[in-house]
Design an enzyme around this catalytic site. Structure first.
Site, PDB file in Angstrom:
ATOM      1  N   GLU A 181       0.816  -1.219   0.000  1.00  0.00           N
ATOM      2  CA  GLU A 181       0.000   0.000   0.000  1.00  0.00           C
ATOM      3  C   GLU A 181       0.849   1.269   0.000  1.00  0.00           C
ATOM      4  O   GLU A 181       0.622   2.184  -0.787  1.00  0.00           O
ATOM      5  CB  GLU A 181      -0.955   0.017   1.207  1.00  0.00           C
ATOM      6  CG  GLU A 181      -1.921  -1.155   1.271  1.00  0.00           C
ATOM      7  CD  GLU A 181      -2.909  -1.194   0.106  1.00  0.00           C
ATOM      8  OE1 GLU A 181      -3.019  -0.200  -0.644  1.00  0.00           O
ATOM      9  OE2 GLU A 181      -3.561  -2.244  -0.069  1.00  0.00           O
ATOM     10  N   HIS A 226       1.734   1.173  -4.212  1.00  0.00           N
ATOM     11  CA  HIS A 226       0.836   2.155  -4.827  1.00  0.00           C
ATOM     12  C   HIS A 226       1.339   3.589  -4.636  1.00  0.00           C
ATOM     13  O   HIS A 226       0.971   4.476  -5.409  1.00  0.00           O
ATOM     14  CB  HIS A 226      -0.569   2.022  -4.245  1.00  0.00           C
ATOM     15  CG  HIS A 226      -1.254   0.748  -4.605  1.00  0.00           C
ATOM     16  ND1 HIS A 226      -1.271   0.247  -5.883  1.00  0.00           N
ATOM     17  CD2 HIS A 226      -1.963  -0.143  -3.850  1.00  0.00           C
ATOM     18  CE1 HIS A 226      -1.959  -0.889  -5.912  1.00  0.00           C
ATOM     19  NE2 HIS A 226      -2.382  -1.146  -4.691  1.00  0.00           N
TER      20      HIS A 226
END
Length: 727
Positions: A440, A444
């Site tokens: 995460e 990303h």
């Protein structure tokens, strides 16, 4: 005989999400804030029924009317009278629970249809109190959905566009060509597809498209009729109008209990977005959300993930409300603090990384409410590229989801060597926690997109920046309103998940990262081993989500993990071995092994090279190269050293159903918010009970409006505008 993959098994895992203590520790003001945010999320979550299949809203309403008159415990006697065995009644409850948990009759993870595993569904409906009190209404509902309840025609088996499956993001007569044309139109008008759906009709041989914006108001946009490439487009507000109004009303109530100005302004912008269908307003709300650092009650709501749009541009509605877990959040905060040291470790040149790392919030949350089609383990949002690149983002790990979703029983562990199973059970939780954190935050959250804006200005040095794969100057980039999703469309979601998973695998080899999570020495090596082992096993399990008939993948994350398995198998040198064997039960089985001594050498090198390629294609908007790379590794064939089509049959033979979650409800008693959770057991009946009590004040109005919205989707389309009306 129906393939078992289209049934939910009676013994499917169902767990209650425990958030009682976290909720009780909130102040009365925080509890009320959480309550109204939850109400907004639950109303908005009903949109997913309309985004899934034409029949989903009707099936939902039918079940709600039956269970409101007779909850599961009372209905059991009715089932017996209707001739159902206890197993058949359990199958009925499991089907209902599945529909509620997925917000439709297609699995949220895999997009495969599921049907009731009992032939006597109608007999039970006809014996129910709801039918006896209002036979005409119930019979109408049944006649409207009964065929599609059980239908497994080829197109009905999975979600997809055109002849590949079912979708309600587009009218049934749309195909890929229509989706591509609509995207070009939206780009030309600088409109986002996130909160839209597309409906098509033909008039005198001319294509006429209606772009519907999710909005409470039903007025046309200021200039709503357009000619574009020999087609006409109308842009209309008012999709899901009733539900958008309910969302906005509850966000307005929540605003009275906001903890600070950022929360209040965030809610104001969300209300504007859902009232008028403005993605720009949602972006503005997201900016205030990013600025709201370290809130006690965290939330996000809107049209967020594009996994289930077959074209990859439209967002499914979701809303979550959660309470911060301070102990685990401290570890994630440490990871954030180390991010600027860790980012240069990633295998691409500095020019391909963001100009500066915008330190985000990264918290562990206990979920109170997660409305939508499913609950993830972690989230990195917002998904707007322009905000993520220059203003920042937030990461959340959903702690109480992780605690129950990934508990594994040894006897249900497939495809692993016996010597690996105990290690896997012991270290899967801790290793997955590390993977989620890296995926995460640094997956990303990393990587730059090369952009030329509307004024012709570049965000990179054209004369200096070179492609590390070819040594040549950069020759492609994003232009104007183009985004990652609009350029890479159908592969964008899975490709990005693959990139983030690779970042997790690559950086989990870093001792500093493991130390942050409390793992040192031999323990750290066990975490690395199980993290990589889990990934290659997940790649094999991913074959469940591949459809050979259409040669398509139905789940972004599982496609990504299969691609990684292919990369690591291709690395050779005995790093990963995958074998066909015969199981102890005499049926086909498979065995996957990982040589831990080669992870830091062969494995790291393979991921390093692949990850760099993924980033270069993404940064440079090289759709052709990126698609060739990704689709090449995504191919499932019987050729080569591994017969993956045969392995798929073995995976289907031994697959285990994905868990479902029972969530709490909140209610107002006097001037305080109260949690209703202890009465919901971890069972199909408990999940059903939670939905019976989810909309206590206006259930009938909600159901009537859902049916009205569903009928509008199937109703007549607007006539094309005359030339005089065109803009």
């Amino acid at each position: 005989m129906v393939d078992s993959q289209y049934y939910l098994p009676n013994d499917i895992g169902i767990s209650a999400l425990d958030c009682g203590e976290a909720f009780r520790l909130l102040s009365p003001k925080e509890q009320l804030y959480a309550h109204y945010l939850s109400r907004a999320a639950w109303y908005g979550g009903l949109v997913v029924l309309l985004q899934t299949s034409p029949e989903s809203p009707t099936i939902y309403v039918l079940l709600q009317k039956i269970f409101r008159k007779q909850p599961p415990a009372q209905l059991e006697a009715v089932a017996t009278a209707a001739g159902l065995s206890s197993e058949e009644y359990q199958a009925f409850l499991v089907y209902a629970a599945g529909l509620y948990a997925n917000m439709g009759n297609y699995k949220s993870f895999g997009d495969t249809k599921f049907i009731p595993n009992l032939p006597k569904f109608k007999a039970l409906v006809w014996e129910s109190q709801a039918y006896k009190e209002n036979p005409g209404e119930i019979e109408t509902l049944w006649n409207s959905c009964s065929h599609f309840l059980y239908s497994l025609e080829d197109k009905q088996k999975q979600l997809g566009l055109g002849n590949k499956g079912i979708t309600t993001y587009f009218s049934g007569n749309c195909c890929l060509e229509d989706a591509e044309l609509a995207q070009k139109f939206l780009d030309s008008k600088n409109l986002s597809a996130y909160n839209t759906r597309l409906f098509k009709k033909e008039s005198d041989g001319k294509r006429c498209y209606e772009v519907r914006l999710a909005a409470a108001v039903k007025k046309e946009t200021p200039c709503s009729m357009f000619e574009f490439e020999d087609a006409s487009f109308s842009v209309q507000r008012g999709d899901y109008a009733f539900l958008m109004e309910k969302v906005s009303q509850n966000l307005e109530k929540a605003k009275a209990y906001a903890a600070n100005e950022n929360q209040a302004k965030m809610l104001e912008e969300y209300i504007r977005s859902f009232t008028y269908g403005s993605v720009d307003a949602h972006k503005e709300g997201s900016r205030f959300w990013i600025k709201d650092k370290g809130p006690i009650v965290e939330s996000y709501i809107g049209f967020i993930e594009s996994y289930r749009d077959p074209f990859g541009s439209r967002g499914e509605f979701e809303g979550f409300v959660a309470v911060v877990n301070k102990a685990m959040s401290a570890r994630f905060a440490q990871l954030v603090s180390s991010a600027e040291v860790l980012l240069p470790e990633l295998p691409w040149p500095t020019a391909f990384e963001k100009d500066r790392f915008l330190k985000p919030d990264f918290t562990s949350l206990d979920v109170l409410t997660f409305a939508g089609s499913g609950i993830p383990a972690g989230i990195n949002i917002p998904n707007y590229d322009d905000i993520r690149q220059t203003e920042g983002f937030k990461n959340v790990s959903l702690g109480n989801v992780l605690a129950v979703a990934y508990a594994t029983q040894k006897e249900k562990l497939t495809f692993l060597d016996e010597k690996d199973k105990d290690l896997y059970i012991k270290w899967k939780g801790p290793s997955f926690e590390v993977q989620v954190g890296l995926h995460e935050l640094l997956g990303h959250g990393s990587g730059k997109l090369f952009v030329q804006d509307d004024k012709g200005k570049f965000n990179f040095d054209q004369a200096e920046v070179r492609n590390p794969e070819t040594g040549e100057l950069i020759s492609s980039w994003y232009k104007g309103s183009e985004t990652w999703d609009s350029k890479f469309s159908t592969i964008a979601s899975s490709y990005e998940e693959c990139r983030a998973e690779c970042v997790g695998l690559y950086l989990c080899l870093n001792k500093q990262v493991l130390s942050i999570f409390g793992h040192e020495g031999e323990e750290a090596e066990e975490v690395i081993y199980v993290n990589w082992l889990n990934m290659v096993r997940a790649g094999l399990l991913g074959l469940e989500f591949y459809t050979p008939e259409s040669k398509s993948w139905r789940q972004a994350h599982m496609q990504a993990r299969f691609v990684i398995l292919r990369v690591l198998l291709e690395a050779g040198e005995g790093l990963v071995t995958l074998s066909e064997i015969t199981g102890a039960d005499g049926r086909p089985d498979a065995l996957i092994t990982l040589d831990r001594s080669k992870i830091h050498t062969v494995g790291k090198s393979a991921i390093q090279k692949f990850l760099c390629k993924l980033q270069v294609h993404k940064s440079t908007a090289d759709v052709e190269g990126g698609r060739a790379l990704y689709e090449g590794y995504s191919a499932v064939t019987s050729d080569g050293s591994h017969n993956f089509l045969q392995f798929r049959e073995t995976v289907l033979l031994r697959k285990e159903a994905r868990k479902m979650f029972v969530q709490a409800n909140t209610q107002i008693k006097g001037e305080l918010s109260q949690l209703l959770s202890s009465e919901y057991e971890s069972s199909a009946a408990g999940l059903v009970q939670s939905f019976i009590q989810r909309f206590p004040e206006d259930a009938e109005e909600v159901e009537a409006q859902l049916l009205e919205l569903a009928s509008r989707d199937m109703g007549p389309r607007p006539t094309p505008p005359t030339q005089m009306e065109m803009c």
